[in-house]
Design a protein around this motif. Structure first.
Motif, mmCIF file in Angstrom:
data_model
loop_
_atom_site.group_PDB
_atom_site.id
_atom_site.type_symbol
_atom_site.label_atom_id
_atom_site.label_comp_id
_atom_site.label_asym_id
_atom_site.label_seq_id
_atom_site.Cartn_x
_atom_site.Cartn_y
_atom_site.Cartn_z
ATOM 1 N N PRO A 112 0.812 -1.228 0.000
ATOM 2 C CA PRO A 112 0.000 0.000 0.000
ATOM 3 C C PRO A 112 0.838 1.267 0.000
ATOM 4 N N ARG A 113 1.974 1.257 0.692
ATOM 5 C CA ARG A 113 2.834 2.449 0.722
ATOM 6 C C ARG A 113 3.450 2.708 -0.650
ATOM 7 N N PHE A 114 3.806 1.636 -1.370
ATOM 8 C CA PHE A 114 4.349 1.807 -2.715
ATOM 9 C C PHE A 114 3.292 2.363 -3.660
ATOM 10 N N LEU A 115 2.089 1.803 -3.616
ATOM 11 C CA LEU A 115 1.025 2.242 -4.519
ATOM 12 C C LEU A 115 0.577 3.667 -4.209
ATOM 13 N N GLU A 116 0.704 4.074 -2.974
ATOM 14 C CA GLU A 116 0.351 5.452 -2.614
ATOM 15 C C GLU A 116 1.313 6.434 -3.282
ATOM 16 N N LYS A 117 2.568 6.027 -3.421
ATOM 17 C CA LYS A 117 3.568 6.884 -4.060
ATOM 18 C C LYS A 117 3.481 6.834 -5.581
ATOM 19 N N HIS A 118 3.057 5.696 -6.120
ATOM 20 C CA HIS A 118 3.086 5.488 -7.573
ATOM 21 C C HIS A 118 1.713 4.994 -8.025
ATOM 22 N N ARG A 119 0.806 5.908 -8.189
ATOM 23 C CA ARG A 119 -0.597 5.579 -8.449
ATOM 24 C C ARG A 119 -0.834 5.046 -9.868
ATOM 25 N N ASP A 120 0.115 5.257 -10.777
ATOM 26 C CA ASP A 120 -0.083 4.806 -12.154
ATOM 27 C C ASP A 120 0.575 3.458 -12.434
ATOM 28 N N ILE A 121 1.059 2.787 -11.381
ATOM 29 C CA ILE A 121 1.645 1.464 -11.529
ATOM 30 C C ILE A 121 0.657 0.415 -11.018
ATOM 31 N N GLU A 122 0.499 -0.650 -11.784
ATOM 32 C CA GLU A 122 -0.296 -1.800 -11.364
ATOM 33 C C GLU A 122 0.662 -2.934 -11.009
ATOM 34 N N LEU A 123 0.337 -3.692 -9.970
ATOM 35 C CA LEU A 123 1.205 -4.771 -9.511
ATOM 36 C C LEU A 123 0.553 -6.129 -9.740
ATOM 37 N N GLU A 124 1.350 -7.053 -10.236
ATOM 38 C CA GLU A 124 0.974 -8.469 -10.271
ATOM 39 C C GLU A 124 2.011 -9.205 -9.433
ATOM 40 N N VAL A 125 1.632 -9.625 -8.223
ATOM 41 C CA VAL A 125 2.557 -10.229 -7.274
ATOM 42 C C VAL A 125 2.340 -11.737 -7.242
ATOM 43 N N THR A 126 3.412 -12.485 -7.427
ATOM 44 C CA THR A 126 3.365 -13.945 -7.337
ATOM 45 C C THR A 126 4.177 -14.370 -6.122
ATOM 46 N N ILE A 127 3.512 -15.025 -5.165
ATOM 47 C CA ILE A 127 4.171 -15.527 -3.956
ATOM 48 C C ILE A 127 4.376 -17.024 -4.146
ATOM 49 N N ASN A 128 5.632 -17.432 -4.283
ATOM 50 C CA ASN A 128 5.942 -18.832 -4.550
ATOM 51 C C ASN A 128 7.384 -19.094 -4.127
ATOM 52 N N ASP A 129 7.598 -20.188 -3.413
ATOM 53 C CA ASP A 129 8.947 -20.497 -2.935
ATOM 54 C C ASP A 129 9.835 -21.116 -4.005
ATOM 55 N N VAL A 130 9.280 -21.438 -5.169
ATOM 56 C CA VAL A 130 10.093 -21.933 -6.286
ATOM 57 C C VAL A 130 10.453 -20.756 -7.168
ATOM 58 N N PRO A 131 11.737 -20.372 -7.246
ATOM 59 C CA PRO A 131 12.114 -19.192 -8.046
ATOM 60 C C PRO A 131 11.894 -19.441 -9.530
ATOM 61 N N PRO A 132 11.665 -18.386 -10.301
ATOM 62 C CA PRO A 132 11.493 -18.551 -11.752
ATOM 63 C C PRO A 132 12.736 -19.149 -12.393
ATOM 64 N N ALA A 133 12.534 -19.879 -13.470
ATOM 65 C CA ALA A 133 13.663 -20.420 -14.218
ATOM 66 C C ALA A 133 14.448 -19.276 -14.849
ATOM 67 N N PRO A 134 15.758 -19.454 -15.033
ATOM 68 C CA PRO A 134 16.584 -18.379 -15.618
ATOM 69 C C PRO A 134 16.040 -17.857 -16.942
ATOM 70 N N ALA A 135 15.414 -18.732 -17.729
ATOM 71 C CA ALA A 135 14.914 -18.313 -19.042
ATOM 72 C C ALA A 135 13.521 -17.691 -18.975
#
Length: 300
Positions: A112-135
């Protein structure tokens, strides 16, 4: 002679599979685009494409030139985009990947603090303990805990985490407080099954670091479950301070063996793909993470 136009004509022809499709994309006639490719071949003194009535096929020289030319054109496009975006207002969709420990306990409350500062940014947050593949280039940013082994990413250190051995007051009242590392053999200890190395707890002694292999009657595959079990008084655990800091501050967990424990700092990084210009939306998130968490506000 426009070498960039010739290179672009050749690369787009290969990518689209023919002169007609590439010409439409570039706003040229097929004959004009074909002449650009022919001029390139004449200048290089090599045939790059084998032309038939049905399709185009890369020659050996053509494939080698395509593999070198394509990233050059991509870099040119990105350079122009970077200059065009420089100083512009951060906006657009930002895709971020984060593990559950930091994501649930620190990142989510800070959003919420980030979005309050940057109102024109939309966030897509993925919570997952498996990190993305390098590619995997789906994510603009990834928050990683621990040493990095992916040289294809650019990393910026946020801070160092520290592991803490702790237990609930209710557990310590029932079973007593360990005074030495050897005492842990008589206690129920909790750990994360996906990180078996964390079952070996290091301690500082006069003879150097000594490792104690702990055991218990319940384990789990994620830190959040282990935390809740520890708070409920099931056993003793060793987790990073980013996870247990809040519970310690409110008295739900108590640090133990602090004079013995070998802390083992764990680096926290934010990473993004290399070779990609840092868009304003990405830059402001990186700066926000460093500013927000650089001093480890969860530490007690």
């Amino acid at each position: 002679m426009d070498r960039a136009a010739e290179m672009t004509a050749f690369v787009r022809t290969v990518e689209t599979g023919g002169f007609s499709a590439a010409a439409r994309e570039m706003g040229l006639t097929p004959s004009a685009l074909s002449k650009l490719v022919t001029r390139l071949e004449d200048r290089l003194g090599a045939r790059l494409l084998t032309r038939t009535t049905r399709r185009l096929q890369l020659t050996v020289e053509g494939e080698a030139f395509f593999n070198r030319a394509r990233p050059i054109l991509t870099a040119m496009d990105e350079a122009e985009a970077e200059v065009a975006e420089a100083g512009t207002h951060p906006r657009g969709l930002l895709r971020l990947h984060c593990g559950s420990a930091f994501g649930m306990h620190q990142l989510t409350p800070a959003i919420p603090r980030f979005l309050e500062k940057h109102r024109d940014i939309e966030l897509e947050v993925t919570i997952n303990d498996v990190p993305p593949a390098p590619a995997d280039d789906h994510f603009d940013l990834t928050i990683r805990i621990g040493a990095l082994d992916d040289s294809s990413s650019v990393a910026r250190r946020i801070c160092n985490l520290e592991r803490v051995i702790c237990a609930a007051p209710s557990y310590l009242e029932r079973f007593g407080t360990p005074r030495t590392p050897d005492d842990l053999q008589q206690h129920n200890c909790l750990w994360i099954t996906t990180l078996p190395a964390l079952r070996r707890w290091p301690f500082d002694t006069n003879d150097g670091i000594r490792v104690v292999h702990i055991g218990g009657n319940v384990v789990a595959n994620n830190a959040e479950t282990v935390l809740q079990l520890a708070v409920a008084g099931v056993g003793i655990t060793r987790l990073t301070d980013v996870i247990v800091g809040q519970a310690i501050r409110r008295g739900a967990l108590v640090p133990i063996l602090t004079d013995w424990h070998h802390v083992e700092p764990v680096p926290l990084f934010v990473t993004y793909p290399s070779g990609r210009h840092l868009a304003p939306k990405v830059r402001v998130m990186v700066d926000f993470l460093v500013e927000e968490f650089g001093r480890a506000p969860w530490r007690v």
